[in-house]
Design a protein around this motif. Structure first.
Motif, PDB file in Angstrom:
ATOM      1  N   ASP A 155       0.862  -1.183   0.000  1.00 44.05           N
ATOM      2  CA  ASP A 155       0.000   0.000   0.000  1.00 44.05           C
ATOM      3  C   ASP A 155       0.896   1.231   0.000  1.00 44.05           C
ATOM      4  O   ASP A 155       1.744   1.393   0.886  1.00 44.05           O
ATOM      5  CB  ASP A 155      -0.892  -0.030   1.250  1.00 44.05           C
ATOM      6  CG  ASP A 155      -1.939   1.078   1.236  1.00 44.05           C
ATOM      7  OD1 ASP A 155      -1.685   2.159   0.649  1.00 44.05           O
ATOM      8  OD2 ASP A 155      -3.014   0.859   1.824  1.00 44.05           O
ATOM      9  N   ARG A 157       0.388   4.060   0.807  1.00 44.75           N
ATOM     10  CA  ARG A 157       0.178   4.955   1.948  1.00 44.75           C
ATOM     11  C   ARG A 157       0.939   4.477   3.176  1.00 44.75           C
ATOM     12  O   ARG A 157       0.955   5.142   4.198  1.00 44.75           O
ATOM     13  CB  ARG A 157      -1.329   5.047   2.250  1.00 44.75           C
ATOM     14  CG  ARG A 157      -2.117   5.680   1.104  1.00 44.75           C
ATOM     15  CD  ARG A 157      -3.602   5.455   1.242  1.00 44.75           C
ATOM     16  NE  ARG A 157      -3.931   4.017   1.205  1.00 44.75           N
ATOM     17  CZ  ARG A 157      -5.175   3.544   1.145  1.00 44.75           C
ATOM     18  NH1 ARG A 157      -6.198   4.361   1.121  1.00 44.75           N
ATOM     19  NH2 ARG A 157      -5.385   2.239   1.110  1.00 44.75           N
ATOM     20  N   ASP A 158       1.560   3.289   3.058  1.00 45.59           N
ATOM     21  CA  ASP A 158       2.319   2.729   4.177  1.00 45.59           C
ATOM     22  C   ASP A 158       3.807   2.746   3.789  1.00 45.59           C
ATOM     23  O   ASP A 158       4.351   1.768   3.275  1.00 45.59           O
ATOM     24  CB  ASP A 158       1.809   1.305   4.442  1.00 45.59           C
ATOM     25  CG  ASP A 158       2.626   0.575   5.484  1.00 45.59           C
ATOM     26  OD1 ASP A 158       3.563   1.171   6.071  1.00 45.59           O
ATOM     27  OD2 ASP A 158       2.336  -0.618   5.717  1.00 45.59           O
ATOM     28  N   MET A 188      -5.220   9.328  -3.210  1.00 43.58           N
ATOM     29  CA  MET A 188      -4.733   9.458  -1.824  1.00 43.58           C
ATOM     30  C   MET A 188      -5.031  10.861  -1.326  1.00 43.58           C
ATOM     31  O   MET A 188      -5.209  11.788  -2.119  1.00 43.58           O
ATOM     32  CB  MET A 188      -3.216   9.292  -1.792  1.00 43.58           C
ATOM     33  CG  MET A 188      -2.734   7.993  -2.302  1.00 43.58           C
ATOM     34  SD  MET A 188      -0.951   8.023  -2.111  1.00 43.58           S
ATOM     35  CE  MET A 188      -0.548   7.013  -3.466  1.00 43.58           C
ATOM     36  N   THR A 189      -5.011  11.040  -0.014  1.00 44.55           N
ATOM     37  CA  THR A 189      -5.188  12.393   0.509  1.00 44.55           C
ATOM     38  C   THR A 189      -3.940  13.205   0.160  1.00 44.55           C
ATOM     39  O   THR A 189      -2.861  12.641  -0.085  1.00 44.55           O
ATOM     40  CB  THR A 189      -5.348  12.398   2.038  1.00 44.55           C
ATOM     41  OG1 THR A 189      -4.121  11.965   2.617  1.00 44.55           O
ATOM     42  CG2 THR A 189      -6.492  11.488   2.491  1.00 44.55           C
ATOM     43  N   GLU A 191      -2.038  14.776   2.069  1.00 44.10           N
ATOM     44  CA  GLU A 191      -0.965  14.455   3.036  1.00 44.10           C
ATOM     45  C   GLU A 191      -0.258  13.168   2.619  1.00 44.10           C
ATOM     46  O   GLU A 191       0.962  13.081   2.661  1.00 44.10           O
ATOM     47  CB  GLU A 191      -1.507  14.274   4.461  1.00 44.10           C
ATOM     48  CG  GLU A 191      -2.108  15.523   5.103  1.00 44.10           C
ATOM     49  CD  GLU A 191      -3.483  15.857   4.547  1.00 44.10           C
ATOM     50  OE1 GLU A 191      -4.328  14.943   4.491  1.00 44.10           O
ATOM     51  OE2 GLU A 191      -3.699  17.017   4.135  1.00 44.10           O
ATOM     52  N   GLN A 192      -1.035  12.160   2.241  1.00 44.72           N
ATOM     53  CA  GLN A 192      -0.433  10.870   1.877  1.00 44.72           C
ATOM     54  C   GLN A 192       0.427  10.992   0.630  1.00 44.72           C
ATOM     55  O   GLN A 192       1.555  10.477   0.593  1.00 44.72           O
ATOM     56  CB  GLN A 192      -1.539   9.825   1.662  1.00 44.72           C
ATOM     57  CG  GLN A 192      -2.203   9.395   2.962  1.00 44.72           C
ATOM     58  CD  GLN A 192      -3.557   8.709   2.740  1.00 44.72           C
ATOM     59  OE1 GLN A 192      -4.166   8.824   1.668  1.00 44.72           O
ATOM     60  NE2 GLN A 192      -4.025   7.995   3.749  1.00 44.72           N
ATOM     61  N   SER A 193      -0.055  11.672  -0.400  1.00 47.39           N
ATOM     62  CA  SER A 193       0.747  11.766  -1.626  1.00 47.39           C
ATOM     63  C   SER A 193       1.967  12.654  -1.387  1.00 47.39           C
ATOM     64  O   SER A 193       3.049  12.385  -1.891  1.00 47.39           O
ATOM     65  CB  SER A 193      -0.084  12.264  -2.805  1.00 47.39           C
ATOM     66  OG  SER A 193      -0.526  13.574  -2.600  1.00 47.39           O
ATOM     67  N   LYS A 195       3.596  12.959   1.412  1.00 47.44           N
ATOM     68  CA  LYS A 195       4.585  12.162   2.153  1.00 47.44           C
ATOM     69  C   LYS A 195       5.344  11.206   1.233  1.00 47.44           C
ATOM     70  O   LYS A 195       6.551  11.026   1.359  1.00 47.44           O
ATOM     71  CB  LYS A 195       3.889  11.344   3.251  1.00 47.44           C
ATOM     72  CG  LYS A 195       3.728  12.121   4.535  1.00 47.44           C
ATOM     73  CD  LYS A 195       3.359  11.201   5.689  1.00 47.44           C
ATOM     74  CE  LYS A 195       3.081  12.025   6.926  1.00 47.44           C
ATOM     75  NZ  LYS A 195       1.929  11.521   7.698  1.00 47.44           N
ATOM     76  N   LEU A 196       4.606  10.617   0.298  1.00 44.37           N
ATOM     77  CA  LEU A 196       5.223   9.680  -0.649  1.00 44.37           C
ATOM     78  C   LEU A 196       6.279  10.398  -1.510  1.00 44.37           C
ATOM     79  O   LEU A 196       7.418   9.938  -1.658  1.00 44.37           O
ATOM     80  CB  LEU A 196       4.123   9.074  -1.537  1.00 44.37           C
ATOM     81  CG  LEU A 196       4.544   8.166  -2.682  1.00 44.37           C
ATOM     82  CD1 LEU A 196       5.287   6.934  -2.172  1.00 44.37           C
ATOM     83  CD2 LEU A 196       3.321   7.716  -3.500  1.00 44.37           C
TER      84      LEU A 196
END
Ligand code: SAM
Length: 316
Positions: A155, A157-158, A188-189, A191-193, A195-196
């Motif tokens: 995932d 997001r992880d 993805m939100t 924040e999630q993208s 962070k990636l």
């Protein structure tokens, strides 16, 4: 749970993409000898503007991918994030421009399906075997690892798990690395993208990131696009961040990338080799040119670069 339903709807989008690519290639928009092994039937007709849209998407992505491979003389890696049933690995093998190693990441459920197809279809498995040396190839339900091609179920997001799995399959952060995301970050939100994208910038000193997705959704046409996806319970968590080309670039610039460019797909379409564009425009009659224009203005390609090795100047 609701989030499982949302994730399932997101996973289903990989079929949509491949079904549309299969249809457009069956009409001759471009050549893909491998998509037929992931999508058995040509399926119902798609509107000409959809086919032209996919043509621009595939040709635009390929131009940037090939430019990176050329600049690095294939002494590089590619990581396709949310790869779905994408067939780029086989194209690069056929065109003799394979990177050192080609990684793909998607949800374990999608990866399991892709691996099953590869295992059971010799035209897909043969190139893997041909590019693999003596040791046995790792093939289990959720991952495949050969010398030149690797598929990872994870995932996006992880990030700790993603990082651990990429390491396990010998990604080399010192090699120039191309990250691809084609209609993926939008699920993805922000924040999630972010962070990636940040993690990639931190972990890879010489890298390029190519992102293709919706843009300029803040008008009536965009609203309709969002409604269509929501009707299928798709969680478009990232859609509001990506409202403009500037915010597309900003996502990268604020996450440690040195430079970023973004073009809407109308602009990209007009920059593609015009002889080939003229050829595909003869394939099917398009009544309403404005429809194509509107559609293409709601998608974009954004690419960002971090260039410790001074490869410099990745552009169309
Ligand atoms: N990139 C492929 C293409 O353009 O043909 C597939 C695009 S499809 C619209 C989106 C893909 O992203 C799906 O295969 C989906 O499973 C994957 N995806 C979305 N969110 C993900 C996540 N959090 N982790 C892993 N894969 C994800």
């Amino acid at each position: 749970a609701d989030s499982d339903i949302a994730d399932e709807a997101v996973r289903a989008t990989c079929d949509d993409a491949s079904i549309c690519k299969r249809f457009a290639t069956s009409k001759g928009y471009w050549t893909d000898l491998y998509v037929q092994y992931f999508v058995r039937q040509v399926g119902e007709r798609k509107a000409p503007e959809i086919n032209r849209g996919y043509y621009g998407r595939v040709k635009g992505m390929n131009l940037l991918i090939d430019a990176f491979l050329k600049k690095t003389q294939c002494d590089c890696q590619v990581v396709n994030l949310g790869a779905g049933l994408d067939t780029t690995f086989w194209r690069l093998k056929d065109e003799n421009i394979m990177p050192k190693k080609f990684f793909e990441v998607d949800f374990p459920m999608i990866v399991a399906r892709k691996i099953h197809n590869i295992k059971t279809k010799p035209p897909l498995s043969k190139p893997l075997i041909e590019t693999h040396s003596t040791d046995a190839l790792l093939l289990d339900g959720h991952s495949l690892d050969s010398d030149r091609y690797c598929i990872i179920g994870a995932d996006l997001r992880d990030l700790p798990t993603l990082e651990e799995k990429l390491k396990k399959f010998q990604i080399n952060p010192e090699l120039p690395t191309l990250f691809l995301s084609e209609c993926v970050l939008v699920y993805m939100t922000p924040e999630q993208s972010s962070k990636l994208v940040h993690w990639v910038a931190d972990a890879f000193p010489t890298a390029m990131f190519i992102n293709y997705e919706q843009v300029n959704m803040n008008d009536r046409f965009g609203e309709i696009m969002i409604e269509n996806l929501q009707r299928r319970q798709c969680n478009l968590a990232g859609v509001d961040l990506c409202q403009s080309l500037d915010s597309q670039k900003e996502r990268f610039l604020s996450a440690g990338w040195e430079s970023a460019n973004a073009l809407d797909m109308m602009t990209v379409y007009n920059m593609l080799p015009q002889e080939d564009v003229a050829r595909i425009e003869c394939l099917e009659f398009l009544d309403e040119k404005e429809l194509l224009q509107q559609l293409l203005q709601h998608y974009c390609i954004c690419w960002a670069v971090k260039d410790k090795l001074n490869l410099a100047d990745f552009s169309f």
